[in-house]
Design a protein around this motif. Structure first.
Motif, mmCIF file in Angstrom:
data_model
loop_
_atom_site.group_PDB
_atom_site.id
_atom_site.type_symbol
_atom_site.label_atom_id
_atom_site.label_comp_id
_atom_site.label_asym_id
_atom_site.label_seq_id
_atom_site.Cartn_x
_atom_site.Cartn_y
_atom_site.Cartn_z
ATOM 1 N N GLY A 1 1.105 -1.132 0.169
ATOM 2 C CA GLY A 1 0.237 -0.250 -0.032
ATOM 3 C C GLY A 1 0.526 1.024 0.378
ATOM 4 O O GLY A 1 0.155 2.188 -0.150
ATOM 5 N N ARG A 2 2.616 1.243 0.015
ATOM 6 C CA ARG A 2 3.149 2.246 0.260
ATOM 7 C C ARG A 2 4.176 1.960 -0.792
ATOM 8 O O ARG A 2 4.983 2.932 -0.955
ATOM 9 N N MET A 3 3.972 1.006 -2.221
ATOM 10 C CA MET A 3 4.809 1.713 -2.933
ATOM 11 C C MET A 3 4.437 1.232 -4.442
ATOM 12 O O MET A 3 3.082 0.457 -4.672
ATOM 13 N N VAL A 4 5.044 1.609 -5.621
ATOM 14 C CA VAL A 4 4.131 2.593 -6.226
ATOM 15 C C VAL A 4 5.265 1.720 -7.590
ATOM 16 O O VAL A 4 6.453 1.626 -7.466
ATOM 17 N N ASN A 5 4.734 1.413 -8.460
ATOM 18 C CA ASN A 5 5.887 0.981 -9.766
ATOM 19 C C ASN A 5 5.474 1.809 -11.449
ATOM 20 O O ASN A 5 3.805 1.973 -11.353
ATOM 21 N N ILE A 6 6.236 1.773 -12.379
ATOM 22 C CA ILE A 6 5.458 2.685 -13.850
ATOM 23 C C ILE A 6 6.194 1.269 -14.420
ATOM 24 O O ILE A 6 7.300 0.839 -14.510
ATOM 25 N N HIS A 7 5.444 1.107 -15.237
ATOM 26 C CA HIS A 7 5.309 0.424 -16.342
ATOM 27 C C HIS A 7 5.382 0.355 -17.910
ATOM 28 O O HIS A 7 4.598 1.209 -17.823
ATOM 29 N N PRO A 8 6.184 0.178 -18.900
ATOM 30 C CA PRO A 8 5.740 0.254 -19.801
ATOM 31 C C PRO A 8 5.390 -0.438 -20.856
ATOM 32 O O PRO A 8 5.395 -0.994 -21.981
ATOM 33 N N SER A 9 4.036 -0.194 -20.355
ATOM 34 C CA SER A 9 3.018 -0.815 -21.176
ATOM 35 C C SER A 9 0.657 -0.410 -20.565
ATOM 36 O O SER A 9 1.622 0.521 -19.664
ATOM 37 N N LEU A 10 0.288 -0.215 -21.555
ATOM 38 C CA LEU A 10 -1.021 -0.165 -21.072
ATOM 39 C C LEU A 10 -1.018 -1.302 -20.254
ATOM 40 O O LEU A 10 -2.273 -1.634 -20.477
ATOM 41 N N LEU A 11 -1.238 -1.535 -18.963
ATOM 42 C CA LEU A 11 -1.481 -2.565 -17.868
ATOM 43 C C LEU A 11 -2.815 -2.615 -17.930
ATOM 44 O O LEU A 11 -3.631 -1.891 -18.624
ATOM 45 N N THR B 1 -0.695 6.704 -19.122
ATOM 46 C CA THR B 1 -1.278 7.269 -21.175
ATOM 47 C C THR B 1 -0.366 6.542 -21.712
ATOM 48 O O THR B 1 0.509 6.161 -22.152
ATOM 49 N N PRO B 2 -2.230 6.889 -22.600
ATOM 50 C CA PRO B 2 -1.398 6.546 -24.037
ATOM 51 C C PRO B 2 -0.589 6.883 -24.880
ATOM 52 O O PRO B 2 -0.141 8.165 -25.166
ATOM 53 N N VAL B 3 -0.051 5.999 -25.602
ATOM 54 C CA VAL B 3 1.563 6.807 -26.847
ATOM 55 C C VAL B 3 0.640 6.401 -28.343
ATOM 56 O O VAL B 3 0.804 4.674 -28.401
ATOM 57 N N ALA B 4 0.415 7.235 -29.186
ATOM 58 C CA ALA B 4 0.174 6.229 -30.348
ATOM 59 C C ALA B 4 1.461 5.686 -30.986
ATOM 60 O O ALA B 4 2.518 6.014 -30.974
ATOM 61 N N ILE B 5 1.226 4.673 -31.604
ATOM 62 C CA ILE B 5 2.539 3.826 -32.418
ATOM 63 C C ILE B 5 2.199 4.096 -34.245
ATOM 64 O O ILE B 5 1.625 4.358 -35.089
ATOM 65 N N LEU B 6 3.652 4.564 -34.219
ATOM 66 C CA LEU B 6 3.760 5.584 -35.831
ATOM 67 C C LEU B 6 3.839 4.322 -36.445
ATOM 68 O O LEU B 6 4.733 3.360 -36.603
ATOM 69 N N PRO B 7 3.718 4.380 -38.260
ATOM 70 C CA PRO B 7 3.982 3.772 -39.321
ATOM 71 C C PRO B 7 5.606 3.862 -38.745
ATOM 72 O O PRO B 7 6.457 4.731 -39.376
ATOM 73 N N GLY B 8 6.130 2.810 -39.750
ATOM 74 C CA GLY B 8 7.876 2.325 -39.308
ATOM 75 C C GLY B 8 7.745 2.512 -37.945
ATOM 76 O O GLY B 8 9.458 1.868 -38.186
#
Length: 318
Positions: A105-115, A155-162
């Motif tokens: 309850g006192r520990m957070v993490n940041i993960h590079p995906s939309l969990l 936060t969503p991040v758009a995937i671009l062509p290429g």
């Protein structure tokens, strides 16, 4: 919360998210301050940055140690630093159940995906292979199961062509640096009254030029970068029942005059009193915060180095 959250940040490398949290914490209204940056790699570049910015660091290689034993050492360092909340920021170690339980309850993490999508590693490659329209990042509470705790923000991040995994990762990292400080602040602030005396003293103090905060002898203290302490927040010190801000005066004569003139507002604090400091009470029910702000500004000027007060001295001469 009656006090500013003392954040411990765990890193394993460059610490870019740690840096984002660090610089966000310098804002006057930020509800957390970095108390310790710890790493399982003594050569982690983020440790150098943290030390340069005046943040305490702890480093210990995990190699050759049992996971629970290593985590116990990290836990001890966090507790010795007075940490109240923990943020994982690129910490590349699986945590022992004992450690997770201690900080539940006192520990957070940041993960590079939309969990809940793409828990674990290689998140960007997996998003690209799936043909997703967006990648992104998530801040979540840490639980015993990997990347499975309640999500606090995304936060969503758009995937671009290429796009490649590298180009997508670079944009997601920008989003991480924006998301993490905001969500962490909201999470901490959720239980912190906006108008409690410490918050008001902190806001007024940190608005002054080059003012910083540091715990001193168990109390929040405020000092000038390159100078001295100019204020301390005191709450029920040694059971005296008083809530006050301690500030500098010109000396013991002024201190005595102020106390004689208004003993309901001013008092001579232990330890600092003989040096001319005075306590301004904040528990009378009708605190004049403009008056408190004037005292903080005056005390700041008495503590600040000449390079900061020179122009003020010139202005006063006219």
């Amino acid at each position: 919360m009656a006090d500013r959250a003392r954040l411990g940040v765990l890193i394993s490398g460059r610490g870019s998210n740690m840096a984002a949290l660090l610089y966000a914490s310098r804002a006057a209204d930020c509800p957390f301050a970095l108390a310790l940056v710890a790493s399982n790699d003594p050569d982690a570049a983020g440790l150098t940055l943290a030390a340069a910015e005046g943040i305490a660091t702890f480093a210990l290689s995990h190699r050759g140690m049992a996971r629970a034993d290593f985590d116990a050492r990290i836990d001890a360092a966090l507790r010795e630093a007075g940490v109240t909340h923990v943020a994982l920021a690129g910490y590349m170690r699986l945590l022992s159940p004992e450690f997770v339980e201690r900080w539940a309850g006192r520990m957070v993490n940041i993960h590079p995906s939309l969990l809940p999508a793409y828990k674990g590693l290689h998140t960007h490659e997996r998003a690209l292979a799936a043909g997703d329209s967006h990648g992104g990042c998530s801040v979540h509470l840490v639980t015993a199961e990997l990347d499975d705790g309640p999500v606090l923000g995304q936060t969503p991040v758009a995937i671009l062509p290429g796009d490649t995994a590298e180009t997508l990762a670079a944009r997601v990292l920008i989003a991480e640096h924006q998301l993490y400080p905001r969500i962490l602040a909201d999470w901490v602030r959720a239980g912190q009254p906006a108008d409690d005396p410490l918050s008001r003293v902190r806001e007024l103090s940190l608005a002054l030029p080059e003012a910083r905060e540091k715990l001193s002898h168990g109390a929040p203290g405020f000092f000038v970068e390159g100078g001295k302490f100019f204020a301390y927040f005191s709450a029920d010190h040694h059971g005296n029942g008083i809530t006050a801000v301690l500030v500098r005066t010109s000396g013991v004569e002024e201190q005595a005059m102020l106390i004689e003139r208004d003993p309901a507002l001013y008092y001579r604090p232990p330890y600092l009193g003989p040096s001319g400091w005075i306590g301004v009470r904040l528990d009378t029910g009708d605190t004049d915060w403009a008056h408190v702000g004037e005292w903080l500004a005056r005390s700041w000027r008495l503590a600040a180095p000449k390079r900061l007060t020179r122009l003020m001295d010139v202005a006063d001469a006219f």
